[in-house]
Design an enzyme around this catalytic site. Structure first.
Site, mmCIF file in Angstrom:
data_model
loop_
_atom_site.group_PDB
_atom_site.id
_atom_site.type_symbol
_atom_site.label_atom_id
_atom_site.label_comp_id
_atom_site.label_asym_id
_atom_site.label_seq_id
_atom_site.Cartn_x
_atom_site.Cartn_y
_atom_site.Cartn_z
ATOM 1 N N LYS A 205 -32.366 104.301 -28.722
ATOM 2 C CA LYS A 205 -33.305 103.365 -28.280
ATOM 3 C C LYS A 205 -34.546 103.898 -27.703
ATOM 4 O O LYS A 205 -35.652 103.154 -27.877
ATOM 5 C CB LYS A 205 -32.491 102.526 -27.052
ATOM 6 C CG LYS A 205 -31.427 101.719 -27.397
ATOM 7 C CD LYS A 205 -30.896 101.142 -26.376
ATOM 8 C CE LYS A 205 -29.631 100.272 -26.514
ATOM 9 N NZ LYS A 205 -29.143 99.428 -25.359
ATOM 10 N N LYS B 19 -33.326 110.805 -8.806
ATOM 11 C CA LYS B 19 -33.264 110.018 -9.873
ATOM 12 C C LYS B 19 -33.792 108.544 -9.730
ATOM 13 O O LYS B 19 -34.557 108.125 -10.321
ATOM 14 C CB LYS B 19 -32.157 110.227 -10.895
ATOM 15 C CG LYS B 19 -32.130 111.453 -11.908
ATOM 16 C CD LYS B 19 -30.951 111.561 -12.523
ATOM 17 C CE LYS B 19 -30.837 110.440 -13.655
ATOM 18 N NZ LYS B 19 -29.437 110.801 -14.500
ATOM 19 N N ALA C 145 -28.887 104.744 -12.102
ATOM 20 C CA ALA C 145 -30.691 104.997 -12.242
ATOM 21 C C ALA C 145 -31.049 105.601 -13.574
ATOM 22 O O ALA C 145 -31.860 106.295 -13.889
ATOM 23 C CB ALA C 145 -31.024 105.960 -11.447
HETATM 24 P P1 ATR Z 1 -27.073 104.845 -19.190
HETATM 25 O O1 ATR Z 1 -28.358 104.931 -20.069
HETATM 26 O O2 ATR Z 1 -25.914 104.277 -19.799
HETATM 27 O O3 ATR Z 1 -27.641 104.331 -17.913
HETATM 28 P P2 ATR Z 1 -27.577 107.560 -18.064
HETATM 29 O O4 ATR Z 1 -28.966 107.531 -18.344
HETATM 30 O O5 ATR Z 1 -26.678 108.857 -18.686
HETATM 31 O O6 ATR Z 1 -26.609 106.463 -19.148
HETATM 32 O O7 ATR Z 1 -27.103 107.282 -16.706
HETATM 33 C C1 ATR Z 1 -25.747 107.131 -16.140
HETATM 34 C C2 ATR Z 1 -25.705 106.791 -14.606
HETATM 35 O O8 ATR Z 1 -24.560 106.733 -14.125
HETATM 36 C C3 ATR Z 1 -26.558 107.710 -13.669
HETATM 37 O O9 ATR Z 1 -26.944 106.827 -12.658
HETATM 38 C C4 ATR Z 1 -25.446 108.702 -13.321
HETATM 39 O O10 ATR Z 1 -25.663 109.129 -11.844
HETATM 40 P P3 ATR Z 1 -26.671 110.583 -11.940
HETATM 41 O O11 ATR Z 1 -27.699 110.144 -11.997
HETATM 42 O O12 ATR Z 1 -26.161 110.858 -10.385
HETATM 43 O O13 ATR Z 1 -26.215 111.308 -12.979
HETATM 44 C C5 ATR Z 1 -24.502 107.396 -13.206
HETATM 45 N N1 ATR Z 1 -23.076 108.071 -12.960
HETATM 46 C C6 ATR Z 1 -22.294 108.474 -14.207
HETATM 47 N N2 ATR Z 1 -21.048 109.296 -13.957
HETATM 48 C C7 ATR Z 1 -21.020 109.017 -12.637
HETATM 49 C C8 ATR Z 1 -20.064 109.551 -11.475
HETATM 50 N N3 ATR Z 1 -19.033 110.168 -12.153
HETATM 51 N N4 ATR Z 1 -20.116 108.973 -10.458
HETATM 52 C C9 ATR Z 1 -21.393 108.542 -10.000
HETATM 53 N N5 ATR Z 1 -22.372 108.163 -10.773
HETATM 54 C C10 ATR Z 1 -22.274 108.253 -12.096
#
Ligand code: ATR
Length: 284
Positions: free
Chosen positions: A68, A160, A132
């Site tokens: 994307k 973030k 985020a």
């Molecule tokens: P996407 O494009 O699907 O949004 P991404 O850019 O990898 O994927 O973002 C994943 C989001 O899920 C982030 O906000 C991440 O939090 P962090 O910024 O702190 O990494 C959140 N996320 C993923 N696994 C998590 C977990 N186990 N607990 C809390 N937040 C999680």
């Protein structure tokens, strides 16, 4: 004449888009072929496949993980971006209009349309979004355009969320004027009209650290297709909930509209996808 479409991604075998678009085409009475296109993850391969598709007469392409942002960069250099794509920093829909390549992003408006179709009030609503990453980023402008009163963006990593808001504000006047706050996920508390889970946690089975003081009328998880602890948590607190399957259909319907001018009936398509003839392949 058959009109050609595709979704490009890696992996792509799981994509439900061909069946969804076939259901829309059946409504429109259009003869289409919508292919799943696997592509190596490097940028040169992505560009080669996109160019071959459109040079070969392809009408429209959907773009999914991990392309994307590459599609965004490509359109920025070689075409035009819609407002939603520019704010999202990502493109999920490609097509040519007046010989110009257009990159759009229908994900966020797909979410908004799904909520509106369930009679979830967005005008004046106080919204919390958890996450985020790219998924959260893509829904912020469409929610503001839908008239929400405020957005609280919560994330495990606070910086973030702060960086995302600062970046969006710098690049978009509508977002700059909107009421957007940020906090750590565990510190998110109070009563919201709608809480949206935009994290990727549904894939891992982990649980978000949700405070006892956090409540909402409606909870929405952008994931779908499996049991989602985020939704059970708020169901137990009396909220109305929804997974993100309707968002998937909603974003597809908007892409189809951009490509063909036909506004598909999403609920009718949902029913059609339950037909064993298509559904067997669909639900697998
Ligand atoms: P996407 O494009 O699907 O949004 P991404 O850019 O990898 O994927 O973002 C994943 C989001 O899920 C982030 O906000 C991440 O939090 P962090 O910024 O702190 O990494 C959140 N996320 C993923 N696994 C998590 C977990 N186990 N607990 C809390 N937040 C999680």
């Amino acid at each position: 004449m058959t009109a050609h479409f595709m979704v490009i991604g890696n992996p792509i075998a799981h994509s439900k888009s061909p069946m969804i678009h076939q259901a829309f085409a059946n409504q429109a009475g259009l003869d289409i072929r919508y292919a799943r296109q696997l592509c190596p993850t490097d940028e040169a391969s992505f560009i080669a496949v996109i160019e071959a598709f459109f040079n070969g007469g392809g009408i429209g392409a959907n773009v999914t993980v991990p392309f994307k942002q590459m599609a965004f960069d490509y359109c920025q250099k070689n075409g035009e971006l819609s407002n939603n794509a520019a704010a999202a920093g990502a493109v999920n829909t490609l097509y040519y209009k007046n010989e110009v390549l257009i990159g759009d992003n229908t994900d966020g408006q797909g979410l908004v349309n799904h909520m509106l179709s369930m009679d979830w009030q967005l005008t004046g609503a106080n919204i919390a979004i958890i996450g985020a990453g790219g998924a959260a980023r893509g829904v912020i402008l469409p929610l503001i355009d839908a008239g929400v009163a405020s957005i609280t963006l919560a994330n495990r990593t606070l910086v973030k969320a702060q960086d995302l808001i600062a970046d969006l504000r710098e690049n978009n006047a509508t977002i700059k004027a909107a009421d957007i706050q940020s906090c750590e996920t565990s510190a998110l508390t109070g009563d919201f009209d709608i809480i949206i889970n935009a994290t990727s946690i549904g894939l891992t089975g982990d649980k978000l650290p949700l405070s006892d003081g956090l409540t909402c009328s409606k909870a929405y998880d952008m994931m779908y297709g499996k049991s989602l602890p985020f939704l059970s948590h708020f169901e137990n607190k009396g909220a109305v909930t929804s997974d993100g399957f309707g968002m998937l259909l909603g974003q597809a319907a908007l892409s189809f509209l951009l490509w063909t001018g036909f506004a598909a009936d999403v609920n009718k398509a949902k029913t059609a996808l339950q037909d064993p003839a298509l559904g067997d392949r669909f639900w697998r």
